[in-house]
Design a protein around this motif. Structure first.
Motif, PDB file in Angstrom:
ATOM      1  N   ALA A  87      29.081  70.807 -36.691  1.00 50.77           N
ATOM      2  CA  ALA A  87      30.462  70.366 -36.504  1.00 50.77           C
ATOM      3  C   ALA A  87      31.092  69.979 -37.841  1.00 50.77           C
ATOM      4  N   ALA A  88      30.323  69.299 -38.696  1.00 49.06           N
ATOM      5  CA  ALA A  88      30.846  68.869 -39.995  1.00 49.06           C
ATOM      6  C   ALA A  88      31.197  70.066 -40.869  1.00 49.06           C
ATOM      7  N   ARG A  89      30.362  71.090 -40.821  1.00 48.70           N
ATOM      8  CA  ARG A  89      30.647  72.286 -41.626  1.00 48.70           C
ATOM      9  C   ARG A  89      31.916  72.983 -41.141  1.00 48.70           C
ATOM     10  N   LEU A  90      32.140  72.970 -39.840  1.00 51.08           N
ATOM     11  CA  LEU A  90      33.340  73.598 -39.287  1.00 51.08           C
ATOM     12  C   LEU A  90      34.591  72.770 -39.561  1.00 51.08           C
ATOM     13  N   VAL A  91      34.450  71.456 -39.543  1.00 46.09           N
ATOM     14  CA  VAL A  91      35.585  70.582 -39.869  1.00 46.09           C
ATOM     15  C   VAL A  91      35.954  70.713 -41.341  1.00 46.09           C
ATOM     16  N   GLY A  92      34.946  70.835 -42.180  1.00 42.09           N
ATOM     17  CA  GLY A  92      35.187  71.044 -43.604  1.00 42.09           C
ATOM     18  C   GLY A  92      35.727  69.814 -44.300  1.00 42.09           C
ATOM     19  N   THR A  93      36.786  70.003 -45.070  1.00 42.14           N
ATOM     20  CA  THR A  93      37.292  68.933 -45.926  1.00 42.14           C
ATOM     21  C   THR A  93      38.455  68.159 -45.294  1.00 42.14           C
ATOM     22  N   ALA A  94      38.621  68.251 -44.010  1.00 40.84           N
ATOM     23  CA  ALA A  94      39.713  67.547 -43.336  1.00 40.84           C
ATOM     24  C   ALA A  94      39.688  66.069 -43.691  1.00 40.84           C
ATOM     25  N   ALA A  95      40.830  65.545 -44.079  1.00 41.69           N
ATOM     26  CA  ALA A  95      40.899  64.140 -44.476  1.00 41.69           C
ATOM     27  C   ALA A  95      41.015  63.208 -43.274  1.00 41.69           C
ATOM     28  N   THR A  96      41.702  63.670 -42.237  1.00 39.68           N
ATOM     29  CA  THR A  96      41.898  62.846 -41.041  1.00 39.68           C
ATOM     30  C   THR A  96      41.503  63.645 -39.807  1.00 39.68           C
ATOM     31  N   ILE A  97      40.588  63.066 -39.030  1.00 37.58           N
ATOM     32  CA  ILE A  97      40.071  63.715 -37.828  1.00 37.58           C
ATOM     33  C   ILE A  97      40.534  62.933 -36.607  1.00 37.58           C
ATOM     34  N   GLY A  98      41.070  63.638 -35.620  1.00 34.56           N
ATOM     35  CA  GLY A  98      41.424  63.012 -34.359  1.00 34.56           C
ATOM     36  C   GLY A  98      40.329  63.238 -33.336  1.00 34.56           C
ATOM     37  N   VAL A  99      39.655  62.167 -32.921  1.00 36.22           N
ATOM     38  CA  VAL A  99      38.581  62.300 -31.934  1.00 36.22           C
ATOM     39  C   VAL A  99      39.115  61.874 -30.568  1.00 36.22           C
ATOM     40  N   ASP A 100      38.706  62.609 -29.532  1.00 32.67           N
ATOM     41  CA  ASP A 100      39.278  62.321 -28.221  1.00 32.67           C
ATOM     42  C   ASP A 100      38.876  60.930 -27.732  1.00 32.67           C
ATOM     43  N   ASP A 101      39.744  60.347 -26.930  1.00 33.44           N
ATOM     44  CA  ASP A 101      39.593  58.951 -26.527  1.00 33.44           C
ATOM     45  C   ASP A 101      38.326  58.682 -25.735  1.00 33.44           C
ATOM     46  N   HIS A 102      37.790  59.707 -25.085  1.00 34.86           N
ATOM     47  CA  HIS A 102      36.631  59.506 -24.216  1.00 34.86           C
ATOM     48  C   HIS A 102      35.324  59.977 -24.849  1.00 34.86           C
ATOM     49  N   MET A 103      35.356  60.250 -26.138  1.00 35.22           N
ATOM     50  CA  MET A 103      34.113  60.635 -26.821  1.00 35.22           C
ATOM     51  C   MET A 103      33.122  59.479 -26.756  1.00 35.22           C
ATOM     52  N   TRP A 104      31.867  59.799 -26.442  1.00 33.76           N
ATOM     53  CA  TRP A 104      30.835  58.765 -26.404  1.00 33.76           C
ATOM     54  C   TRP A 104      30.748  58.088 -27.766  1.00 33.76           C
ATOM     55  N   VAL A 105      30.511  56.797 -27.763  1.00 33.52           N
ATOM     56  CA  VAL A 105      30.417  56.046 -29.009  1.00 33.52           C
ATOM     57  C   VAL A 105      29.307  56.601 -29.900  1.00 33.52           C
ATOM     58  N   SER A 106      28.198  56.995 -29.299  1.00 34.18           N
ATOM     59  CA  SER A 106      27.083  57.535 -30.086  1.00 34.18           C
ATOM     60  C   SER A 106      27.514  58.796 -30.831  1.00 34.18           C
ATOM     61  N   ARG A 107      28.376  59.593 -30.214  1.00 36.85           N
ATOM     62  CA  ARG A 107      28.844  60.810 -30.870  1.00 36.85           C
ATOM     63  C   ARG A 107      29.863  60.492 -31.951  1.00 36.85           C
ATOM     64  N   ALA A 108      30.721  59.522 -31.689  1.00 36.68           N
ATOM     65  CA  ALA A 108      31.691  59.123 -32.709  1.00 36.68           C
ATOM     66  C   ALA A 108      30.971  58.617 -33.953  1.00 36.68           C
ATOM     67  N   PHE A 109      29.912  57.822 -33.760  1.00 36.77           N
ATOM     68  CA  PHE A 109      29.134  57.330 -34.895  1.00 36.77           C
ATOM     69  C   PHE A 109      28.446  58.482 -35.618  1.00 36.77           C
ATOM     70  N   ALA A 110      27.865  59.410 -34.852  1.00 35.73           N
ATOM     71  CA  ALA A 110      27.162  60.541 -35.469  1.00 35.73           C
ATOM     72  C   ALA A 110      28.130  61.420 -36.249  1.00 35.73           C
TER      73      ALA A 110
END
Length: 362
Positions: A87-110
């Motif tokens: 996922a990080a390689r696909l996101v690349g150099t994006a400065a600001t990422i919008g994560v969906d409101d219902h993403m599991w906390v463990s995934r947001a941390f990862a």
């Protein structure tokens, strides 16, 4: 790329978000049509504000994603891979990422660990900007859902009678929800007598007695992904208490006034106020303990919320519930709920069973 994805990119750009990362749930289904299972293995949509989307899925889930009609790139990962590295390689150099409101906390941390330099913000406002206004296909789907749950309410009287438990009645209702076209049963509330004073009571082994007022609030999700939700009130034989009859008349007046008032151009809070003022003037103000309504679509509860403090001006295509209630703790309660959508100059109501207290013969 679908029109919804393109619109999401435009809204993300205006919000200063470089890339959206959306995991399984209503937002992913809305944007892609893929009702992905919320598994422990990572599935996510990577949607750059400018560029092509990619769906990240475990290799074993690719056939399901393809079958759903995904028409853009699908990137897979194997059991021993690190999906967040992908996922990080696909996101690349994006400065600001919008994560969906219902993403599991463990995934947001990862995700944060995989992209430590990126600023993470909530994607909810972006997707809500799209989902809050229903197009014609969505309105048609909500109308179908409303008609289906109405068919269930028309059958409740044959199951709701003295001597049966709430749970027994609820089981019959749940079967009917599926039989009448829903894919899943989302909730069944059968609140008899004093249990009706708890707005989210659901079911218990309480035996329904003659003269019990009963709140029946039911809903499910259709194969389209759109939800139903409607509340009606029943009397299980016998005679209703005089105070209940008085309160019910006030409630019916308030709900009717709110339906008559609701239309594009008014604020969400003003609809709440119309009904709340009627209920308060009759002496039940403190007994109306929740907001008037919630938006509905691919989730039972979503924007817009019809509540004091919401200055949101309603627009054509906004769908929501109108459901005032009066609850007398330890005695009984009542709630009348319809799903409506704003039209060009008023509302269309998707629930059309009688709103009067339904008196069941014992």
């Amino acid at each position: 790329m679908t029109r919804r994805l393109e619109r999401a990119q435009k809204v993300a750009t205006r919000a200063g978000i470089d890339t959206l990362v959306i995991t399984p749930g209503a937002d992913l289904r809305y944007l892609t049509g893929y009702a992905a299972l919320p598994l422990e293995r990572l599935t996510c949509l990577i949607l750059p504000a400018s560029g092509d989307p990619v769906l990240v899925v475990p290799a074993l889930e690719k056939p399901a994603a393809v079958a759903s009609g995904i028409g853009f790139e699908i990137a897979t990962w194997d059991e021993t891979d690190d999906p967040f590295d992908l996922a990080a390689r696909l996101v690349g150099t994006a400065a600001t990422i919008g994560v969906d409101d219902h993403m599991w906390v463990s995934r947001a941390f990862a995700l944060k660990n995989a992209l430590p330099a990126a600023n993470q913000v909530l994607a909810g406002p972006v997707v809500q900007e799209l989902r809050i206004r229903k197009d014609q296909a969505e309105v048609d789907a909500l109308r179908e859902a409303g008609t289906a749950i109405d068919r269930v309410h028309r059958q409740v009287a044959q199951w709701l009678r003295p001597g049966r438990t709430e749970r027994e009645v609820g089981a019959d209702i749940a079967r009917a929800i599926i039989d009448e076209g829903h894919e899943t049963v989302d909730f069944v509330i059968v609140g008899s007598g004093p249990n009706g004073a708890s707005p989210h009571h659901e079911l218990s082994d309480r035996v329904i007695e003659a003269g019990d007022p009963v709140v029946v609030d039911i809903g499910g999700t259709m194969p389209s992904g759109y939800c139903s939700d409607s509340t009606r009130n029943y009397l299980a034989g016998g005679q209703a208490p005089a105070e209940y009859e008085k309160a019910y008349a006030v409630l019916a007046e308030a709900q009717a006034a709110q339906r008559a008032y609701a239309r594009p151009g008014v604020t969400a809070e003003s609809i709440d106020r119309v009904g709340r003022d009627i209920i308060a003037a009759a002496g039940y103000g403190e007994k109306f303990v929740h907001r008037t309504g919630h938006g509905i679509g691919q989730e039972t509860h979503e924007e817009p919320y019809i509540v004091e403090g919401s200055k949101l001006v309603l627009e054509e295509g906004m769908a929501f519930s109108i459901e005032p209630g009066i609850y007398l703790e330890g005695l009984y309660g009542a709630r009348i709920e319809d799903i409506v959508v704003c039209t060009t100059d008023g509302i269309e109501c998707f629930n059309n069973t009688p709103r009067e207290l339904f008196r069941v013969d014992a």
